[in-house]
Design an enzyme around this catalytic site. Sequence first.
Site, PDB file in Angstrom:
ATOM      1  CE  LYS A  63      -2.085  -1.002   3.889  1.00 15.66           C
ATOM      2  NZ  LYS A  63      -1.426  -2.288   4.270  1.00 15.66           N
ATOM      3  NE  ARG A 115      -4.936  -0.892   9.386  1.00 15.52           N
ATOM      4  CZ  ARG A 115      -3.741  -0.433   9.035  1.00 15.52           C
ATOM      5  NH1 ARG A 115      -3.631   0.625   8.279  1.00 15.52           N
ATOM      6  NH2 ARG A 115      -2.664  -1.054   9.420  1.00 15.52           N
ATOM      7  NE  ARG A 125       8.216  -2.780   6.687  1.00 11.04           N
ATOM      8  CZ  ARG A 125       6.944  -2.405   6.522  1.00 11.04           C
ATOM      9  NH1 ARG A 125       6.618  -1.587   5.538  1.00 11.04           N
ATOM     10  NH2 ARG A 125       6.008  -2.854   7.328  1.00 11.04           N
ATOM     11  NE  ARG A 172       6.047  -0.707  10.303  1.00 12.45           N
ATOM     12  CZ  ARG A 172       5.059  -0.550   9.427  1.00 12.45           C
ATOM     13  NH1 ARG A 172       5.281   0.088   8.295  1.00 12.45           N
ATOM     14  NH2 ARG A 172       3.865  -1.021   9.680  1.00 12.45           N
ATOM     15  NE  ARG A 185       1.866  -4.979  11.074  1.00 13.57           N
ATOM     16  CZ  ARG A 185       2.987  -4.878  10.358  1.00 13.57           C
ATOM     17  NH1 ARG A 185       4.099  -5.451  10.759  1.00 13.57           N
ATOM     18  NH2 ARG A 185       2.983  -4.189   9.235  1.00 13.57           N
TER      19      ARG A 185
HETATM   20  P1  AP5 Z   1       4.656  -1.502   2.017  1.00 11.69           P
HETATM   21  O1  AP5 Z   1       4.497  -0.715   0.792  1.00 11.69           O
HETATM   22  O2  AP5 Z   1       5.108  -0.816   3.264  1.00 11.69           O
HETATM   23  O3  AP5 Z   1       3.308  -2.295   2.327  1.00 11.69           O
HETATM   24  P2  AP5 Z   1       2.081  -1.857   3.181  1.00 11.69           P
HETATM   25  O4  AP5 Z   1       0.908  -2.564   2.642  1.00 11.69           O
HETATM   26  O5  AP5 Z   1       2.017  -0.358   3.281  1.00 11.69           O
HETATM   27  O6  AP5 Z   1       2.526  -2.515   4.551  1.00 11.69           O
HETATM   28  P3  AP5 Z   1       2.656  -1.919   5.999  1.00 11.69           P
HETATM   29  O7  AP5 Z   1       3.329  -2.974   6.825  1.00 11.69           O
HETATM   30  O8  AP5 Z   1       3.307  -0.584   6.028  1.00 11.69           O
HETATM   31  O9  AP5 Z   1       1.139  -1.784   6.322  1.00 11.69           O
HETATM   32  P4  AP5 Z   1       0.348  -1.904   7.609  1.00 11.69           P
HETATM   33  O10 AP5 Z   1      -1.020  -1.823   7.104  1.00 11.69           O
HETATM   34  O11 AP5 Z   1       0.654  -3.047   8.490  1.00 11.69           O
HETATM   35  O12 AP5 Z   1       0.949  -0.679   8.420  1.00 11.69           O
HETATM   36  P5  AP5 Z   1       0.521   0.822   8.619  1.00 11.69           P
HETATM   37  O13 AP5 Z   1       1.740   1.608   8.533  1.00 11.69           O
HETATM   38  O14 AP5 Z   1      -0.665   1.202   7.804  1.00 11.69           O
HETATM   39  O15 AP5 Z   1       5.618  -2.738   1.669  1.00 11.69           O
HETATM   40  C1  AP5 Z   1       6.015  -3.663   2.663  1.00 11.69           C
HETATM   41  C2  AP5 Z   1       7.394  -4.212   2.273  1.00 11.69           C
HETATM   42  O16 AP5 Z   1       7.269  -4.939   1.035  1.00 11.69           O
HETATM   43  C3  AP5 Z   1       8.426  -3.110   1.999  1.00 11.69           C
HETATM   44  O17 AP5 Z   1       9.688  -3.544   2.452  1.00 11.69           O
HETATM   45  C4  AP5 Z   1       8.416  -2.960   0.473  1.00 11.69           C
HETATM   46  O18 AP5 Z   1       9.629  -2.513  -0.042  1.00 11.69           O
HETATM   47  C5  AP5 Z   1       8.109  -4.390   0.027  1.00 11.69           C
HETATM   48  N1  AP5 Z   1       7.374  -4.457  -1.235  1.00 11.69           N
HETATM   49  C6  AP5 Z   1       6.374  -3.616  -1.647  1.00 11.69           C
HETATM   50  N2  AP5 Z   1       5.910  -4.010  -2.859  1.00 11.69           N
HETATM   51  C7  AP5 Z   1       6.627  -5.120  -3.207  1.00 11.69           C
HETATM   52  C8  AP5 Z   1       6.621  -5.969  -4.350  1.00 11.69           C
HETATM   53  N3  AP5 Z   1       5.763  -5.776  -5.368  1.00 11.69           N
HETATM   54  N4  AP5 Z   1       7.471  -7.015  -4.373  1.00 11.69           N
HETATM   55  C9  AP5 Z   1       8.340  -7.226  -3.331  1.00 11.69           C
HETATM   56  N5  AP5 Z   1       8.415  -6.445  -2.221  1.00 11.69           N
HETATM   57  C10 AP5 Z   1       7.557  -5.392  -2.169  1.00 11.69           C
HETATM   58  O19 AP5 Z   1      -0.003   0.764  10.125  1.00 11.69           O
HETATM   59  C11 AP5 Z   1       0.871   0.469  11.194  1.00 11.69           C
HETATM   60  C12 AP5 Z   1       0.089   0.497  12.489  1.00 11.69           C
HETATM   61  O20 AP5 Z   1      -0.435   1.819  12.704  1.00 11.69           O
HETATM   62  C13 AP5 Z   1      -1.129  -0.418  12.566  1.00 11.69           C
HETATM   63  O21 AP5 Z   1      -0.801  -1.742  12.941  1.00 11.69           O
HETATM   64  C14 AP5 Z   1      -1.962   0.296  13.624  1.00 11.69           C
HETATM   65  O22 AP5 Z   1      -1.459   0.068  14.903  1.00 11.69           O
HETATM   66  C15 AP5 Z   1      -1.736   1.752  13.276  1.00 11.69           C
HETATM   67  N6  AP5 Z   1      -2.718   2.275  12.322  1.00 11.69           N
HETATM   68  C16 AP5 Z   1      -2.486   2.746  11.064  1.00 11.69           C
HETATM   69  N7  AP5 Z   1      -3.616   3.160  10.485  1.00 11.69           N
HETATM   70  C17 AP5 Z   1      -4.603   2.933  11.387  1.00 11.69           C
HETATM   71  C18 AP5 Z   1      -5.998   3.133  11.373  1.00 11.69           C
HETATM   72  N8  AP5 Z   1      -6.631   3.633  10.310  1.00 11.69           N
HETATM   73  N9  AP5 Z   1      -6.704   2.786  12.480  1.00 11.69           N
HETATM   74  C19 AP5 Z   1      -6.100   2.285  13.573  1.00 11.69           C
HETATM   75  N10 AP5 Z   1      -4.777   2.062  13.645  1.00 11.69           N
HETATM   76  C20 AP5 Z   1      -4.023   2.381  12.562  1.00 11.69           C
END
Ligand code: AP5
Length: 181
Positions: free
Chosen positions: A9, A84, A121, A127, A138
Amino acid sequence: MLGPPGAGKGTQAERLARAIGIPHLSTGDMLRANVANETELGHQAQAFMEAGELVPDELVTAMVIDRLQQEDATCGYLLDGYPRNPAQAEALVDAFDDDVLELALLLDVDAEELIQRLVLRGREQGRADDTEEVIRYRLSVYEEQTAPLMDYYESRSKLARVQGLGSIPEVFGRLIEVLAA
Ligand code: AP5
């Protein structure tokens, strides 16, 4: 932008937002900045984030509503990580209107690939929530709380599913095709 942890994402949202010329608003990035800057919100959110739990809706929703009202978001935005759960989706509609989100782009990636990406990662960037135990938790939080948003947006004819496996440029190309259509 919808999808499980590690679906890409953030990676894709950043590129898409740049290509379209709108801000990329990631609630995960905003919350991590609050933790790093030791704000009151950061203190409230940190333990939830490190455990892989969702931060309470009212805290995140207030942060998002405030951000969407800033000047650079008046001509559009790409939200990444919000809503979410269905309650957050409803809160956004209540604060603005039914058209607050035009399209939900869902990145589909299988669990094995997600775990591999996030473990890698975790090793490279350290992280706090990228340990294998928290990653699995998660994913279960996603299945229970976030996956119901697929039905929510599908029933409103706003869901577009995109295969998230493949190279980053390949996935980006698929997203652009969907947006162009
Ligand atoms: P990345 O692009 O970071 O993927 P992502 O889907 O954004 O994954 P995240 O782990 O960042 O998402 P998340 O939903 O767990 O965390 P968030 O920050 O929203 O890619 C991941 C890895 O894969 C990277 O190393 C990248 O390089 C690699 N990659 C990407 N594309 C690839 C490909 N095609 N091939 C190979 N490798 C690839 O949330 C974190 C925390 O914040 C949550 O757990 C929660 O506690 C809180 N939070 C955030 N939003 C809310 C909300 N709305 N409500 C409540 N709590 C929230």
